[in-house]
Structures are given as structure tokens and as C-alpha cells.
Scaffold this active site. Sequence first.
Site, PDB file in Angstrom:
ATOM      1  N   LYS A 174       0.837  -1.206   0.000  1.00  0.00           N
ATOM      2  CA  LYS A 174       0.000   0.000   0.000  1.00  0.00           C
ATOM      3  C   LYS A 174       0.870   1.253   0.000  1.00  0.00           C
ATOM      4  O   LYS A 174       1.598   1.497   0.954  1.00  0.00           O
ATOM      5  CB  LYS A 174      -0.896   0.043   1.244  1.00  0.00           C
ATOM      6  CG  LYS A 174      -1.944   1.128   1.124  1.00  0.00           C
ATOM      7  CD  LYS A 174      -2.622   1.474   2.415  1.00  0.00           C
ATOM      8  CE  LYS A 174      -2.099   2.723   3.058  1.00  0.00           C
ATOM      9  NZ  LYS A 174      -2.135   3.939   2.236  1.00  0.00           N
ATOM     10  N   GLU A 177      -1.552   7.397   0.409  1.00  0.00           N
ATOM     11  CA  GLU A 177      -2.643   7.954  -0.400  1.00  0.00           C
ATOM     12  C   GLU A 177      -2.213   9.264  -1.073  1.00  0.00           C
ATOM     13  O   GLU A 177      -2.769   9.661  -2.084  1.00  0.00           O
ATOM     14  CB  GLU A 177      -3.846   8.221   0.493  1.00  0.00           C
ATOM     15  CG  GLU A 177      -3.517   9.258   1.552  1.00  0.00           C
ATOM     16  CD  GLU A 177      -4.624   9.515   2.554  1.00  0.00           C
ATOM     17  OE1 GLU A 177      -5.373   8.591   2.865  1.00  0.00           O
ATOM     18  OE2 GLU A 177      -4.708  10.656   3.012  1.00  0.00           O
ATOM     19  N   GLY A 227       6.754   4.884   8.536  1.00  0.00           N
ATOM     20  CA  GLY A 227       5.885   6.046   8.711  1.00  0.00           C
ATOM     21  C   GLY A 227       6.039   6.610  10.102  1.00  0.00           C
ATOM     22  O   GLY A 227       7.062   6.405  10.762  1.00  0.00           O
ATOM     23  N   GLY A 228       5.005   7.299  10.560  1.00  0.00           N
ATOM     24  CA  GLY A 228       5.047   7.958  11.863  1.00  0.00           C
ATOM     25  C   GLY A 228       5.020   6.955  13.018  1.00  0.00           C
ATOM     26  O   GLY A 228       4.465   5.863  12.894  1.00  0.00           O
ATOM     27  N   THR A 231       1.423   5.904  14.177  1.00  0.00           N
ATOM     28  CA  THR A 231       0.802   4.886  13.317  1.00  0.00           C
ATOM     29  C   THR A 231       1.500   3.541  13.522  1.00  0.00           C
ATOM     30  O   THR A 231       0.850   2.487  13.544  1.00  0.00           O
ATOM     31  CB  THR A 231       0.884   5.299  11.820  1.00  0.00           C
ATOM     32  OG1 THR A 231       0.476   6.648  11.702  1.00  0.00           O
ATOM     33  CG2 THR A 231       0.010   4.428  10.956  1.00  0.00           C
ATOM     34  N   GLY A 232       2.820   3.579  13.685  1.00  0.00           N
ATOM     35  CA  GLY A 232       3.587   2.337  13.908  1.00  0.00           C
ATOM     36  C   GLY A 232       3.098   1.598  15.144  1.00  0.00           C
ATOM     37  O   GLY A 232       2.952   0.360  15.138  1.00  0.00           O
ATOM     38  N   GLU A 249       9.728   0.962  10.733  1.00  0.00           N
ATOM     39  CA  GLU A 249      10.713   2.029  10.581  1.00  0.00           C
ATOM     40  C   GLU A 249      10.040   3.349  10.800  1.00  0.00           C
ATOM     41  O   GLU A 249       9.279   3.813   9.960  1.00  0.00           O
ATOM     42  CB  GLU A 249      11.194   1.980   9.167  1.00  0.00           C
ATOM     43  CG  GLU A 249      12.633   1.708   9.210  1.00  0.00           C
ATOM     44  CD  GLU A 249      13.277   2.359   8.112  1.00  0.00           C
ATOM     45  OE1 GLU A 249      13.446   1.653   7.163  1.00  0.00           O
ATOM     46  OE2 GLU A 249      13.533   3.551   8.279  1.00  0.00           O
ATOM     47  N   CYS A 283      13.091  10.888   7.607  1.00  0.00           N
ATOM     48  CA  CYS A 283      13.043  10.311   8.966  1.00  0.00           C
ATOM     49  C   CYS A 283      14.344  10.533   9.723  1.00  0.00           C
ATOM     50  O   CYS A 283      14.349  10.735  10.932  1.00  0.00           O
ATOM     51  CB  CYS A 283      12.683   8.836   8.906  1.00  0.00           C
ATOM     52  SG  CYS A 283      13.715   7.897   7.788  1.00  0.00           S
ATOM     53  N   GLU A 384       8.884  15.002  16.521  1.00  0.00           N
ATOM     54  CA  GLU A 384       9.276  15.003  15.114  1.00  0.00           C
ATOM     55  C   GLU A 384       8.380  15.981  14.350  1.00  0.00           C
ATOM     56  O   GLU A 384       7.172  15.775  14.271  1.00  0.00           O
ATOM     57  CB  GLU A 384       9.118  13.593  14.525  1.00  0.00           C
ATOM     58  CG  GLU A 384       9.550  13.539  13.082  1.00  0.00           C
ATOM     59  CD  GLU A 384       9.442  12.144  12.473  1.00  0.00           C
ATOM     60  OE1 GLU A 384       8.374  11.520  12.584  1.00  0.00           O
ATOM     61  OE2 GLU A 384      10.438  11.686  11.885  1.00  0.00           O
TER      62      GLU A 384
HETATM   63  P1  NDP Z   1       1.533   7.814   8.624  1.00  0.00           P
HETATM   64  O1  NDP Z   1       2.494   7.136   9.488  1.00  0.00           O
HETATM   65  O2  NDP Z   1       0.149   7.997   9.128  1.00  0.00           O
HETATM   66  O3  NDP Z   1       1.414   7.107   7.199  1.00  0.00           O
HETATM   67  C1  NDP Z   1       2.324   6.189   6.653  1.00  0.00           C
HETATM   68  C2  NDP Z   1       1.565   5.087   5.934  1.00  0.00           C
HETATM   69  O4  NDP Z   1       0.763   4.366   6.870  1.00  0.00           O
HETATM   70  C3  NDP Z   1       0.608   5.589   4.859  1.00  0.00           C
HETATM   71  O5  NDP Z   1       0.580   4.675   3.788  1.00  0.00           O
HETATM   72  C4  NDP Z   1      -0.694   5.599   5.601  1.00  0.00           C
HETATM   73  O6  NDP Z   1      -1.831   5.568   4.807  1.00  0.00           O
HETATM   74  C5  NDP Z   1      -0.599   4.348   6.439  1.00  0.00           C
HETATM   75  N1  NDP Z   1      -1.503   4.313   7.584  1.00  0.00           N
HETATM   76  C6  NDP Z   1      -2.052   5.344   8.246  1.00  0.00           C
HETATM   77  N2  NDP Z   1      -2.844   4.900   9.244  1.00  0.00           N
HETATM   78  C7  NDP Z   1      -2.809   3.546   9.197  1.00  0.00           C
HETATM   79  C8  NDP Z   1      -3.432   2.502   9.960  1.00  0.00           C
HETATM   80  N3  NDP Z   1      -4.242   2.772  10.972  1.00  0.00           N
HETATM   81  N4  NDP Z   1      -3.172   1.220   9.634  1.00  0.00           N
HETATM   82  C9  NDP Z   1      -2.321   0.934   8.614  1.00  0.00           C
HETATM   83  N5  NDP Z   1      -1.726   1.873   7.852  1.00  0.00           N
HETATM   84  C10 NDP Z   1      -1.953   3.170   8.143  1.00  0.00           C
HETATM   85  O7  NDP Z   1       2.158   9.193   8.216  1.00  0.00           O
HETATM   86  P2  NDP Z   1       1.420  10.569   7.908  1.00  0.00           P
HETATM   87  O8  NDP Z   1       1.400  10.775   6.482  1.00  0.00           O
HETATM   88  O9  NDP Z   1       0.093  10.698   8.562  1.00  0.00           O
HETATM   89  O10 NDP Z   1       2.439  11.537   8.620  1.00  0.00           O
HETATM   90  C11 NDP Z   1       2.339  11.771  10.001  1.00  0.00           C
HETATM   91  C12 NDP Z   1       3.696  11.977  10.593  1.00  0.00           C
HETATM   92  O11 NDP Z   1       4.431  10.755  10.559  1.00  0.00           O
HETATM   93  C13 NDP Z   1       4.600  12.941   9.839  1.00  0.00           C
HETATM   94  O12 NDP Z   1       4.294  14.259  10.121  1.00  0.00           O
HETATM   95  C14 NDP Z   1       5.937  12.521  10.312  1.00  0.00           C
HETATM   96  O13 NDP Z   1       6.200  13.071  11.566  1.00  0.00           O
HETATM   97  C15 NDP Z   1       5.793  11.029  10.429  1.00  0.00           C
HETATM   98  N6  NDP Z   1       6.307  10.318   9.233  1.00  0.00           N
HETATM   99  C16 NDP Z   1       7.490   9.688   9.338  1.00  0.00           C
HETATM  100  C17 NDP Z   1       8.018   9.053   8.252  1.00  0.00           C
HETATM  101  C18 NDP Z   1       9.319   8.346   8.329  1.00  0.00           C
HETATM  102  O14 NDP Z   1       9.930   8.057   7.289  1.00  0.00           O
HETATM  103  N7  NDP Z   1       9.789   8.009   9.497  1.00  0.00           N
HETATM  104  C19 NDP Z   1       7.356   9.064   6.935  1.00  0.00           C
HETATM  105  C20 NDP Z   1       6.082   9.728   6.951  1.00  0.00           C
HETATM  106  C21 NDP Z   1       5.604  10.318   8.064  1.00  0.00           C
HETATM  107  P3  NDP Z   1      -2.461   6.899   4.182  1.00  0.00           P
HETATM  108  O15 NDP Z   1      -2.118   6.752   2.765  1.00  0.00           O
HETATM  109  O16 NDP Z   1      -3.900   6.847   4.459  1.00  0.00           O
HETATM  110  O17 NDP Z   1      -1.825   8.077   4.861  1.00  0.00           O
END
Ligand code: NDP
Length: 490
Positions: A174, A177, A227-228, A231-232, A249, A283, A384
Site C-alpha cells: 500500500k 494515499e 511512517g510515523g 501509526t507504527g 521504521e 526520517c 518530530e
Molecule cells: P503515517 O504514518 O500515518 O502514514 C504512513 C503510511 O501508513 C501511509 O501509507 C498511511 O496511509 C498508512 N496508515 C495510516 N494509518 C494507518 C493505519 N491505521 N493502519 C495501517 N496503515 C496506516 O504518516 P502521515 O502521512 O500521517 O504523517 C504523520 C507523521 O508521521 C509525519 O508528520 C511525520 O512526523 C511522520 N512520518 C514519518 C516518516 C518516516 O519516514 N519516518 C514518513 C512519513 C511520516 P495513508 O495513505 O492513508 O496516509
Amino acid sequence: MANLKMFIDGEWKESETLETRPVINPANGEVISYSPEGTAVDARAAIFAARRAFEEGVWSGISAQERASYLFKIADKIEEYADELTQLETMDNGKPLREAGFDIGDAAACFRYYAGLITKPDGYTYHVADPMQAMVVREPVGVCGLIVPWNYPLLMSVWKIAPALAAGNTIVFKPSEVTPVTPKKLFEIFEEVGLPKGVANMVMGAGPVVGHEIASHPEVDMISFTGGTKTGKHIMKTAADTMKKVSLELGGKSPNIIFADADFETAVDYALFGIFSGSGQVCSAGSRILVEESIYDKFVERFVERAKKIKVGAGNDPITEMGPLVSEQHLEKILHYIEVGLEEGATIACGGKRIVSKGLEKGFFVEPTVFINVKPEMKIVQEEIFGPVVVIQKFQDESEAVKLANNTIYGLAGAVFSNDGAKALRVIKKLRAGITWVNSYHPTYNEAPWGGYKQSGIGRSLGTFGLEEFQEIKQININLQVEPIGWFSN
Ligand code: NDP
């Protein structure tokens, strides 16, 4: 650009509800395409396709050499389409063409690295008591759910997809979005090179819907997420119900420690690169610069002087050095953090505002922003921000530098600048972080493991460690003397 579709069981599909959502160019707010608003039903179709393909052995059952030959072809195709992929990445994510170009090259190299690695010897044998022979072999985990963010839309996808496929898994992937465009092109490449049906599936849609289904479904054996941290944690809890293997990660608030004996201009230069490349949406960004007291004022002055000169603009403008933020929602988040910093009593040394000058007013641009007069407990020092916002802290000696550096919940990356090699290594060894640099910032290698300590995640991407994440370990014990054991008398 034509509307995007999902790739399930070898076919391009719309959402079962036919709903879509706009994909926005962050440089000007314009709609570049529409992507399917996938549902749990769509996610399940992808999961079942991946399960069937795994059980039939169309991928795990072929030789590593054969799988490698597909991966080499994918790498070649990425290079063949490099210009197109670079343009698409810039249009969708906003990053300057120069950054996007590096990402595309790295993506091809990552496929090649894992194509090579999977054909190398692995496993162990053990000297156990006769007449037994013990050995360990590595096997694919099964169906892997791969969920990635928007900051490196293609490269983050490849960091997971290449090792997962090399190991013989089937995948349900996935993209974010916000940035599905280059991942969709990658799946077109998979179709072009003829990956067997059901091996690689892509579902689009909201994380809490599609991502949640992947993380919770019992037919998914492993979840690998970038990701964040928030969410992790949610994904880890969700995956616990079915005891999936989990690889996470997550975020960071990485310290960049600059001693007075460092090469001054080199340290300033890398510190700028550490925080402002990728508009700070990285990140491992060096978002906390810690500077030794005796050069603090001089460092701030020079850093600010150069930060003000960074050319911010649309990624497809060749003179642009820093692009927009990825979305309007993310822009609001960054502006909010800047307000919070001011409310907490920190001082802005430069930047702090949205850029609305002619030509950029419809995009999501923020000035490179530097906070000074910060205290360790402030939110802008602890959380962050994930944008072009840096805090510059002061330290008196080595031990205070280490204490401040380790003083967050994160432990992803860190750097030390000093011309005293022993001191630099002493400090690096005390950093609670998974990725570190001496007199450098940011270089990343397909060969070397990537991941964090503490709340920055679990497991490692890249290198041999990144392949092992996607493998199970099986012990095989063989009796070389086939006769009854006689444990029971009758
Ligand atoms: P998220 O962690 O929410 O999103 C990362 C991925 O996870 C996207 O594909 C997202 O889908 C998906 N996701 C979101 N919620 C769920 C869930 N409940 N179950 C499974 N998958 C899910 O990042 P955001 O875009 O909301 O960013 C938020 C914050 O996270 C940023 O401001 C930053 O601080 C941090 N971040 C860190 C990253 C890193 O590399 N360490 C990368 C991105 C963000 P969807 O497409 O719907 O968003």
C-alpha cells in the site's frame, strides 16, 4: 494523466465502490490524477491473490536464480524509465528533480543488490552429537503486507519490495494515499517483466481502512511499515492479534553534534543538508543541531546566513534547491509547530512563514526555519516536526552533548563533527541510535542496515539484515542412523 488503478492478481482494478480521490501537485495545488479509494474488500482480494500465489509456489518455488533474473529486469526497466519516473516523483511529492533523480537511481540499484544477494550462500550446519546432522535454512515468511509513506514514494517502496520478493514472498503493498503515482508506475514495470499473477499486489486507499485490513488479516504473515511512530504503534497492536512478524521504521529527532574543533565550513554545510534536503521530510533529518558553546554564536550566524539563501521553489524548476511540503495538511502541521515553538518561548533566527510570493502562492512552501534559545523539554525539541524546521542547542562538553543527544524518545540517526577522531568515536558509541555518521550526514547505502533504536522502530531495512527481515529460519535435524531408539521397553 489517466486515473490510477490498483493492481490485484495481475489485473488493473478500480475500487469496488468506484470512489476515487484527487492526487495533488504540492507545488501548485493542482490535481494531477485520481486514485482509487480502495476498501477492505479490495484489500482482501489482494491478500487472497497473494496467498494463492504463495501456496501455489509460482514464486517461492522457482530458483533464486530465476527470481533474481526478474529483479535484474525490473532494475533495467527503472533505468529505462528514469526520466519519466523522476518527473513523476517531482510532480507528486514536490521534491527537486535533482533529489528525485538520485532516488530513482537508488531504486534500480536496490533491486540489483537484492538480485545478487539472494543467489549467495546462506544457512548454517551444526556439529551435533552423532548420528544427527543439524542445519538451518532460510525460507520466505509468506504473504507480506508492505505499507509506505509519502516522503520517498518510489524508494521507500523499493526498500521493502526488493528484499521481500528476493526472499520468495508474495506481497500486498500500500503506497501513501498522497503519493501513489511512481509506485503505480513500478507495478506497470512488474507487469511488463511478467511477474507471475498474484505475486505483487497493490492496493490504494486510506491507511485506517486498507492499511488496517492488511495489518489485521490472518492471511498476512508479516507487516513491514515505514511512517510515523504513532501509526507504527497502532499497527503493532493490530498485528499482535494474529502474531504477525512486524518490522517498523518510524520517526526520529536526530542529533547533529558539532564540536569546536570541527572543520567549521564542512560542519555548517552538512548541517544545512542534514535538515533542509527533502524539505526536512526525512526520517533521519538532523533536526537538532547541538553546537559546542565556544563556537555557538559564530555557527548560528553562518548557518542562518546560508539558510536564508536556499532557493525554495517548484521541484521542476532547475534552480530549486528546496521544494514544497507534500500536502496542505502537512503544511498546516508544520506551521502549527512553528507557532508552538514561539508560544514555548523559543526565538526564530530565520524563516517561520509560509511562502506566498508570486508563482508559489498556490503551493505548500515554508521558509527554512531556525529556532534558537530552546530548552530540552520544549515540544519543538522533543517531537518530530518533519519539515524544514531545526533547533540549535548549545552544549559545554562531551558528556553534556551525549546527554542532550539521547534525550528524546527516538533513536534513529545521529552525527558528530570533530577533527579529534577518538572523541568523535567515543561520542558515536554513546549515541542510542541505529544510523550514525562522523563528519558527514545522510549518506545511505543499499549494503548497510537502516533502522532505529528506542521508539524509532523495530528491525532493519537494507543490507543482509533487510533480507533476513523477510525470511523465516528453519531448523532441520536429520538422523543418519535409521534404527529404533528403544526408549520404551515394549
Ligand atoms: P503515517 O504514518 O500515518 O502514514 C504512513 C503510511 O501508513 C501511509 O501509507 C498511511 O496511509 C498508512 N496508515 C495510516 N494509518 C494507518 C493505519 N491505521 N493502519 C495501517 N496503515 C496506516 O504518516 P502521515 O502521512 O500521517 O504523517 C504523520 C507523521 O508521521 C509525519 O508528520 C511525520 O512526523 C511522520 N512520518 C514519518 C516518516 C518516516 O519516514 N519516518 C514518513 C512519513 C511520516 P495513508 O495513505 O492513508 O496516509
